[in-house]
Design a protein around this motif. Structure first.
Motif, PDB file in Angstrom:
ATOM      1  N   TRP A   3       0.866  -1.253  -0.025  1.00 34.18           N
ATOM      2  CA  TRP A   3       0.020   0.041  -0.148  1.00 34.18           C
ATOM      3  C   TRP A   3       0.936   1.303   0.026  1.00 34.18           C
ATOM      4  O   TRP A   3       0.707   2.255  -0.751  1.00 34.18           O
ATOM      5  CB  TRP A   3      -1.067  -0.012   1.020  1.00 34.18           C
ATOM      6  N   SER A   4       2.120   1.255   0.556  1.00 33.59           N
ATOM      7  CA  SER A   4       2.955   2.169   0.778  1.00 33.59           C
ATOM      8  C   SER A   4       3.208   2.788  -0.610  1.00 33.59           C
ATOM      9  O   SER A   4       3.498   3.889  -0.735  1.00 33.59           O
ATOM     10  CB  SER A   4       4.162   1.949   1.641  1.00 33.59           C
ATOM     11  N   SER A   5       3.550   1.909  -1.402  1.00 35.41           N
ATOM     12  CA  SER A   5       3.884   2.432  -2.957  1.00 35.41           C
ATOM     13  C   SER A   5       2.992   2.960  -3.613  1.00 35.41           C
ATOM     14  O   SER A   5       3.055   3.900  -4.433  1.00 35.41           O
ATOM     15  CB  SER A   5       4.452   0.905  -3.647  1.00 35.41           C
ATOM     16  N   TYR A   6       1.812   2.507  -3.238  1.00 33.45           N
ATOM     17  CA  TYR A   6       0.561   3.427  -3.957  1.00 33.45           C
ATOM     18  C   TYR A   6       0.308   4.761  -3.343  1.00 33.45           C
ATOM     19  O   TYR A   6       0.099   5.602  -4.042  1.00 33.45           O
ATOM     20  CB  TYR A   6      -0.800   2.508  -3.715  1.00 33.45           C
ATOM     21  N   GLY A   7       0.372   4.770  -2.218  1.00 31.00           N
ATOM     22  CA  GLY A   7       0.421   5.975  -1.356  1.00 31.00           C
ATOM     23  C   GLY A   7       1.537   7.087  -1.875  1.00 31.00           C
ATOM     24  O   GLY A   7       1.226   8.278  -1.786  1.00 31.00           O
ATOM     25  N   ALA A   8       2.837   6.702  -2.055  1.00 29.67           N
ATOM     26  CA  ALA A   8       3.801   7.306  -2.407  1.00 29.67           C
ATOM     27  C   ALA A   8       3.595   7.857  -3.758  1.00 29.67           C
ATOM     28  O   ALA A   8       3.989   8.924  -4.073  1.00 29.67           O
ATOM     29  CB  ALA A   8       5.219   6.749  -2.054  1.00 29.67           C
ATOM     30  N   ALA A   9       3.004   7.182  -4.728  1.00 31.76           N
ATOM     31  CA  ALA A   9       2.895   7.543  -6.171  1.00 31.76           C
ATOM     32  C   ALA A   9       1.457   8.358  -6.303  1.00 31.76           C
ATOM     33  O   ALA A   9       1.572   8.964  -7.406  1.00 31.76           O
ATOM     34  CB  ALA A   9       2.828   6.321  -7.168  1.00 31.76           C
ATOM     35  N   ALA A  10       0.726   8.554  -5.522  1.00 30.11           N
ATOM     36  CA  ALA A  10      -0.646   9.129  -5.633  1.00 30.11           C
ATOM     37  C   ALA A  10      -0.503  10.503  -5.045  1.00 30.11           C
ATOM     38  O   ALA A  10       0.302  10.705  -3.883  1.00 30.11           O
ATOM     39  CB  ALA A  10      -1.656   8.449  -5.091  1.00 30.11           C
ATOM     40  N   ASP A  11      -1.307  11.243  -5.313  1.00 28.95           N
ATOM     41  CA  ASP A  11      -1.613  12.678  -4.858  1.00 28.95           C
ATOM     42  C   ASP A  11      -2.557  12.637  -3.618  1.00 28.95           C
ATOM     43  O   ASP A  11      -3.041  11.612  -3.423  1.00 28.95           O
ATOM     44  CB  ASP A  11      -2.216  13.760  -5.908  1.00 28.95           C
ATOM     45  N   GLN A  12      -2.643  13.640  -2.819  1.00 27.04           N
ATOM     46  CA  GLN A  12      -3.171  13.510  -1.508  1.00 27.04           C
ATOM     47  C   GLN A  12      -4.590  13.123  -1.747  1.00 27.04           C
ATOM     48  O   GLN A  12      -5.198  12.412  -0.913  1.00 27.04           O
ATOM     49  CB  GLN A  12      -2.983  15.013  -0.644  1.00 27.04           C
ATOM     50  N   ARG A  13      -5.582  13.790  -2.685  1.00 28.08           N
ATOM     51  CA  ARG A  13      -6.709  13.462  -2.915  1.00 28.08           C
ATOM     52  C   ARG A  13      -6.934  11.977  -3.279  1.00 28.08           C
ATOM     53  O   ARG A  13      -7.838  11.462  -2.767  1.00 28.08           O
ATOM     54  CB  ARG A  13      -7.403  14.498  -3.989  1.00 28.08           C
ATOM     55  N   THR A  14      -6.181  11.581  -4.144  1.00 33.88           N
ATOM     56  CA  THR A  14      -6.240  10.093  -4.565  1.00 33.88           C
ATOM     57  C   THR A  14      -5.900   9.123  -3.297  1.00 33.88           C
ATOM     58  O   THR A  14      -6.586   8.172  -3.085  1.00 33.88           O
ATOM     59  CB  THR A  14      -5.388   9.803  -5.672  1.00 33.88           C
ATOM     60  N   ARG A  15      -4.848   9.442  -2.754  1.00 35.77           N
ATOM     61  CA  ARG A  15      -4.527   8.768  -1.353  1.00 35.77           C
ATOM     62  C   ARG A  15      -5.628   8.654  -0.536  1.00 35.77           C
ATOM     63  O   ARG A  15      -6.208   7.445  -0.015  1.00 35.77           O
ATOM     64  CB  ARG A  15      -3.331   9.245  -0.913  1.00 35.77           C
ATOM     65  N   GLN A  16      -6.360   9.735  -0.056  1.00 41.02           N
ATOM     66  CA  GLN A  16      -7.290   9.790   1.006  1.00 41.02           C
ATOM     67  C   GLN A  16      -8.289   9.026   0.552  1.00 41.02           C
ATOM     68  O   GLN A  16      -9.178   8.388   1.283  1.00 41.02           O
ATOM     69  CB  GLN A  16      -7.496  11.215   1.328  1.00 41.02           C
TER      70      GLN A  16
END
Length: 700
Positions: free
Chosen positions: A473-486
């Motif tokens: 999941w951390s890889s997805y969170g690092a590659a996404a912007d804040q809105r997408t991550r939230q």
């Protein structure tokens, strides 16, 4: 005043009750059978049944050979110490000599000293009496003193002679008592067995001397205080108490209460015992002292396994003779399984006792964590491969590290992402929330229930399980912007919370288990935990829960050689245990997934591919799907005439203008190309794929 009395002829119930036990008349009621003897250890026999079996004898014989070699080496090391047999024989001979001499030597020495002192006094008196110039009265006095000294000297000498004679008599008797048995043994040995018999008799003599000298001059014995399982010694109650005292678990005066005897396991690979701690000592103190306990047993930390019993004072101890899970894993059971049923518990691996660890994943979710190379992906495969062999299970797979772990599952996955693209993961989560959850909630309401069950699946084929895997999941969170991550975090939390009762199994896997890898709000609601090898106790606690590392469940203790081994907690209240997951190599995974594809093909549950979705979209989509079929492997462009012919053969009446409208081309793509010596108009494959993506959002 009147006193009421009972007539003598009337029965008195109270009196009859009191004297009922003292009547001498024979009892007419049948005697009740005596209660069976109480077995303080329950149904457990003192000698395990497996020891009488063929495999039991074989295991014990193998263990005996190993322990014989270890024992011989330990005996050799012992000979160079004061506990060696030569030193014991020397001390035994010296103690026999001292015993033969006895304490009479002291009496003789005392009498000899008294005789010498009396004789010296006599000589002094004789010298004084020999002076010539003295008065007669003084002369007479000195003569009397000389005579008295002479008598004392004679008396002391007689006493000395008697003490020496008595001492010689007693020493002779003791010497005879010591030598006679030795002579008798030697004579009997020579008489019965000749030379060999004499050697045996001499050995018995030396053994006797060694037993006499077994204690050192300070009173120490070679006993269980020196015994260690790592040296091949058997586990005993004495050893157990010594180890836990040295590890500071119990006090020097405390004693462990054994609930079961110290016995070998059925496979002969470990010692095990159940015991109770002294009052006031919590179990977590013993669970947190693995290093000291392992040192006392002479084994590695990984060989000591303790679990808490049903009571706070009870410990189940297992000490493996070899490093557990260091051998090659056995063949996985899914290789032989034709199909699986994920509604039933599935095997996740084997524990230290060699027992299968089975888990029901219905209404459950899981978190697998560990450093790279610890076997996390192989452990996750145990669930994914079982789900693959159940043709009714829908699979949603996402790999944030863009690896090849889930690539083999693509043909049977409903939706997947192997590129680590946050937008694709968001699309998967959005589909599950908008479509899967909505459909399943309607199904549950239709069946008049709050959740989906196996009984519903038997009568309604629409009811099925679904598996969602999010790896890294951390890889997805690092590659996404804040809105997408939230948004991804919000959807995943909703799916885990509400999908549990609707047949959705969520599995998260991570290499770095912290709040960034899997958000705390999501991690706390994942019930099943499997902690592979971690670099720190804090990382282990992140997976299992706070405090487990201090209680003896620390994934940092797992060695690098123990791949696929982790501390497994099934979330049902049982104590975490060390488990090795079943391992399937790439070829075996391919075999299983080929069977899974065939099962889903026969059941009609294969997910729709890109071309299937194109054909289901509309007429233009069907034309584009058939157009993509015309491009063989390695073909990057086709002549326009060949495209029109192929579409006509597929049953589509398409003109050149309509084809140009369906597949827009750039100016460079519209240029004629040389094919078979002629310059013709072509349609590149990239242009067709771009048209499909732009018009339908499908990657072909």
């Amino acid at each position: 005043m009147s006193i009421e009395t009972t007539p003598s002829s009337a029965p008195d119930p109270e009196w009859e009750r009191l004297v009922a036990g003292y009547q001498n008349s024979p009892d007419k009621t049948p005697a009740a059978p005596l209660p069976a003897a109480v077995d303080l250890m329950g149904d457990t026999p003192l000698t395990p049944a497996w020891t009488k079996t063929r495999s039991g004898w074989k295991n014990r014989a193998a263990l005996g050979r190993i322990n014989t070699t270890r024992g011989f080496r330990k005996w050799l090391r012992r000979q160079g110490t004061e506990h060696g047999h030569a030193a014991q024989i020397y001390r035994g001979a010296a103690r026999v000599t001292v015993w033969v001499r006895g304490v009479e030597g002291v009496e003789v020495a005392k009498a000899k000293h008294e005789a010498r002192r009396a004789h010296k006094e006599y000589r002094q008196a004789q010298w004084a009496n020999g002076k010539r110039l003295m008065p007669g009265s003084v002369k007479d006095k000195l003569a009397r003193e000389m005579d008295k000294a002479a008598e004392d000297s004679e008396r002391a000498m007689n006493k000395y002679r008697k003490a020496r004679k008595d001492a010689r008599t007693l020493q002779s008797l003791r010497a005879a008592a010591a030598i006679t048995p030795l002579a008798a043994i030697e004579s009997a040995g020579l008489y019965v067995g000749g030379g060999p018999g004499g050697i045996i008799a001499a050995g018995l003599t030396l053994t006797g001397l060694a037993l006499i000298g077994r204690r050192t001059t300070t009173g120490e014995l070679w006993s269980d205080r020196d015994a260690k399982i790592g040296d091949g010694d058997r586990m005993t109650e004495t050893m157990l108490n010594r180890v836990y005292r040295d590890a500071k678990v119990i006090g020097s005066d405390d004693v462990l209460k054994l609930t079961t005897p110290c016995t070998l396991t059925a496979d002969g690979k470990a010692w095990q015992v159940v015991f109770q701690l002294p009052s006031g000592i919590p179990a977590k103190k013993a669970l947190g002292s693995r290093e000291g306990i392992a040192n006392g047993f002479g084994v590695s930390v990984q060989q000591v396994h303790q679990t808490r019993g049903d009571r706070e004072d009870t410990i189940h101890l297992r000490v493996s003779l070899k490093l557990p899970f260091s051998s090659k894993p056995t063949r996985g059971p899914l290789l032989e399984a034709e199909r699986a049923n994920l509604w039933k518990p599935i095997r996740m691996g084997v524990n230290l006792r060699g027992e299968e660890v089975v888990t029901s994943w219905v209404e459950r979710s899981g978190l697998f964590g560990g450093e790279p190379g610890s076997g996390k992906s192989a452990a996750a495969n145990d669930l994914l491969l079982a789900a693959a062999l159940d043709p009714t299970v829908r699979m949603y797979l996402a790999d944030g590290k863009a690896g090849a772990d889930i690539t083999p599952f693509e043909p049977i996955a409903t939706m997947y992402d192997t590129d680590g693209d946050p937008e694709k993961l968001l699309e998967i989560l959005q589909h599950m929330w908008d479509v899967e959850i909505k459909e399943r909630r309607a199904l549950a309401k239709e069946h008049g229930s709050r959740k989906l069950t196996e009984a519903m699946a038997v009568v309604d084929p629409r009811v099925c399980l679904a598996v969602l895997l999010v790896d890294e999941w951390s890889s997805y969170g690092a590659a996404a912007d804040q809105r997408t991550r939230q948004e991804m975090e919000r959807l995943l939390r909703l799916i885990v919370q509400q999908g549990r009762a609707l047949g959705i199994i969520t599995l998260a896997a991570t290499q770095k288990p912290d709040s960034d890898s899997v958000p705390t709000g999501i991690r706390d609601i994942l019930s099943i935990r499997w902690a592979m090898r971690c670099l720190t106790p804090q990382a282990s606690d992140t997976i299992l829960g706070q405090g487990y590392a201090a209680a003896g469940h620390n994934a940092q203790d797992i060695l690098k050689s123990q791949r696929g081994v982790g501390i497994y907690m099934d979330g049902e209240g049982a104590e975490p245990e060390l488990v090795r997951g079943d391992y399937y190599d790439d070829e075996e995974v391919a075999v299983i997934l080929e069977r899974a594809y065939r099962l889903r093909q026969e059941a009609g549950t294969l997910p729709l591919g890109p071309l299937d979705r194109l054909r289901a979209a509309d007429t233009d989509g069907s034309i584009l799907a058939d157009l993509l079929d015309l491009y063989d492997a390695g073909v990057e462009m086709l002549p326009a005439s060949r495209v029109l012919e192929g579409l006509a053969e597929a049953g589509h009446t398409v003109t050149a203008d309509r084809l140009a409208a369906l597949v827009p081309r750039t100016d460079d793509e519209k240029r004629r190309q040389d094919i078979d010596g002629s310059r013709v108009s072509v349609y590149p494959l990239t242009a067709v794929r771009r048209a499909v993506l732009d018009r339908y959002g499908i990657t072909a």
